[in-house]
Design an enzyme around this catalytic site. Structure first.
Site: not given
Ligand code: NAP
Length: 593
Positions: A521
């Site tokens: 994301d």
């Molecule tokens: P993300 O958008 O949740 O994407 C994580 C990606 O990791 C997934 O698409 C998944 O794809 C991949 N993944 C999972 N396991 C894996 C593995 N073992 N090896 C390789 N890839 C793997 O993560 P992000 O880009 O870090 O974004 C964070 C999200 O969380 C944002 O939407 C944010 O708004 C939300 N959030 C964050 C917080 C905070 O404080 N950090 C708080 C609330 C919400 P596959 O399944 O295809 O592997």
């Protein structure tokens, strides 16, 4: 309004303002340690709990006090130890032995506490006349004032990774002073349950603080909020029973607030911890009329509180109010998906702080009012920062239609298809031979795969080959504020190689490669231009401006938001499918050979 209450309210407000200024200076790098540090400080509810456990008001008070002492000690010991563990990772010149070295301050505080308890046991009789002296009460007051100053200095230390550990050492010293001082409180007449609670809480807290993996920090934080809230609720109930019909309206208001906020925070935080740990399904549980039911429940709960304030002797309403608060916390959290839990945890952190402050008002303990206010401000500010970084409002997170995002996302995904280019690890090895600069973008998948050590190793190999390596950290990458910083620091990545979003975005256009490891994301260009996307408006890492983009993930599945990533269909983007840890290890072998 009594003079004491008036002073308490002034203190509460001023501490809140001070907390706002101190906490807004904490860099995103240290947001996760900040959460656990304020969590440890909110364990100051221990001082009130010690008095209730040792004062022999009634057997029930003692029992509740004992549980509260155990819960608060768990938070203090566990919170400071895990904060220290994290802060030790943020080092420029890493001392490899530091991993084994235990937090100096935490041990000092624990040793001080133990020495205090043993001294009390040994010289109990000799000290008894002293304990009743007025001078002792004065000394206790001064110890609280000093503790408050040390807590504030502790938070100030968190404004830079360089001074953070010293800051925490001061906070630990403040906690030890407040706790040891309280052991001499004139109301305390028996120490048996205090000692058992302190030992039990220290053992549980130390186990949690020392051995919980960094990836489980979110659920540990949620669990400790629930323990803190339980302590506040139990003390509130015990004080209600103790004062009985003699309760005035002011005391009833503070006890009511303490029990209501504490009760809902207790069950809400337990639910959050269970969802994050996977003990409960992470998916939102929704049903028609959910928000209306919750608001109705809230109205009845507030109504019972008002009824009790007007007629404090209406004893039967009190258990109803406690029950409703517990139920409300549970119902508030079940419609929220596991991925939104970090915002919820932060908000619950703020509620736990308020419950703590309310307990301070009940016991007229100013140090608790100050710490509760600081904790409340910290949780509130972090929630706001997270919501801002996700381009969502707190109301949307708490009461929004969480299933709706996924449906909207499906629509977006269907329209965003195109050709996806794949790359094999061997080809990637060749590609890396031709680049001069790489920006690594870690995301939640890195945490899931535990790939931080592999990524750090890969970066070292690249640096050895003369390639410039930088890490791009998005404020909400992962599932906790500052999550990626902690994981990379755990893998000994020097923090001066970590660049926050605003710092790194101008560098992407010059970079030969953006290497995305498990992030999704936070790299989706739709956030910049697609008004129909739920991500629209969220600030992102501008990876698509790099000369080439390689994404390490297992499939084309979307991330947390459920939105397809249009980056994957960009002609300069290549997908390297597989578990991030395995892929990175294969790449290291390929590069080394
Ligand atoms: P993300 O958008 O949740 O994407 C994580 C990606 O990791 C997934 O698409 C998944 O794809 C991949 N993944 C999972 N396991 C894996 C593995 N073992 N090896 C390789 N890839 C793997 O993560 P992000 O880009 O870090 O974004 C964070 C999200 O969380 C944002 O939407 C944010 O708004 C939300 N959030 C964050 C917080 C905070 O404080 N950090 C708080 C609330 C919400 P596959 O399944 O295809 O592997």
């Amino acid at each position: 309004m009594t003079i004491e209450l008036e002073i308490g309210l002034y203190i509460f407000m001023l501490a809140g303002f001070l907390g706002y200024h101190l906490i807004s200076r904490v860099p995103p790098l240290l947001h996760t340690p900040l959460m656990s540090a304020t969590n440890a400080m909110s364990g100051i509810s221990l001082v009130g709990s010690l008095v209730v456990a040792g004062a022999a008001y009634s057997p029930l008070s003692t029992a509740f006090g004992f549980v509260a002492v155990t819960c608060s000690t768990t938070n203090v010991v566990g919170g400071f130890l895990i904060t220290d563990r994290m802060l030790r990772m943020f080092r420029r010149d890493q001392d490899r032995l530091a991993k084994r070295e235990l937090g100096r301050g935490a041990w000092l505080a624990a040793a001080g506490l133990l020495a205090g308890v043993l001294a009390l046991l040994r010289w109990r009789e000799e000290l008894r006349p002293l304990l009743r002296g007025a001078d002792l009460t004065q000394a206790l007051r001064f110890s609280y004032i000093l503790s408050a100053a040390l807590f504030i200095l502790g938070l100030k230390g968190l404004s830079s990774p360089r001074h953070a550990r010293q800051g925490m050492f001061l906070a630990e010293l403040g906690m030890a002073m407040a706790v040891i001082g309280t052991l001499f409180h004139p109301d305390i007449v028996a120490y048996r349950w205090i000692i058992v609670g302190l030992i039990l809480g220290s053992v549980v807290g130390a186990s949690m603080g020392l051995w919980i993996p960094m990836t489980a920090v979110p659920q540990r934080t949620a669990l400790s909020h629930s323990l803190g809230a339980l302590a506040a609720t139990l003390i509130g109930i015990s004080e209600y029973i103790r004062h009985g019909d003699a309760l005035g309206q002011v005391l009833m208001t503070t006890i009511g607030l303490e029990v209501v906020i504490g009760g809902l925070t207790f069950t809400g935080s337990l639910m959050a911890a269970a969802k994050l740990q996977g003990l409960l399904p992470g998916a939102p549980v929704t049903y028609p009329g959910q928000n209306a039911t919750n608001f109705a429940l809230l109205a009845v709960m507030v109504g019972s509180l008002v009824c009790l304030i007007v007629t404090p002797s209406a004893g039967s309403v009190f258990p109803l109010m406690v029950g409703l608060a517990l139920l409300f916390g549970f119902l508030l959290v079940i419609p929220i998906g596991a991925a939104d839990m970090p915002v919820v945890i932060s908000l619950l952190n703020s509620y736990a702080g308020l419950a703590d402050a309310a307990m301070g008002f009940v016991l007229m303990n100013k140090i608790q009012i100050i710490t509760g206010s600081l904790d409340g401000t910290s949780g509130f500010l972090l929630s706001l920062l997270m919501c801002r970084a996700m381009n969502r409002s707190a109301v949307n997170v708490l009461f929004g239609a969480f299933g709706k995002i996924e449906k909207e996302a499906e629509g977006t995904a269907a329209g965003a298809k195109g050709t996806v280019r794949r790359i094999a690890p061997e080809e990637m090895g060749v590609l890396l031979d031709s680049v001069r600069s790489v920006i690594i973008v870690p995301g939640y998948g890195l945490a899931v795969a535990q790939a931080q050590h592999g990524v750090a190793e890969l970066a070292k190999v690249l640096i050895k080959r003369g390639i410039d390596v930088k890490y791009a950290i998005h404020p909400v990458a992962g599932r906790m504020p500052g999550h990626m910083n902690v994981l990379l620091a755990e893998a000994n990545v020097p923090y001066d190689q970590l660049y926050q979003m605003d710092q790194i975005n101008p560098y992407f256009a010059e970079a030969d490669m953006a290497l995305i490891v498990g992030a999704n994301d936070v790299t989706n260009p739709a956030a910049r231009h697609n008004r129909a996307s739920p991500l629209y408006g969220m600030p992102i890492l501008e990876v698509d401006r790099a000369k080439s983009v390689v994404v390490l993930k297992r499939s084309l599945r979307p991330g947390f938001s459920g939105v397809d990533n249009e980056l994957y269909y960009n002609p300069k983007c290549m997908m390297l499918f597989g578990d991030a840890k395995d892929t990175v290890n294969t790449l290291i072998v390929a590069l080394k050979s």
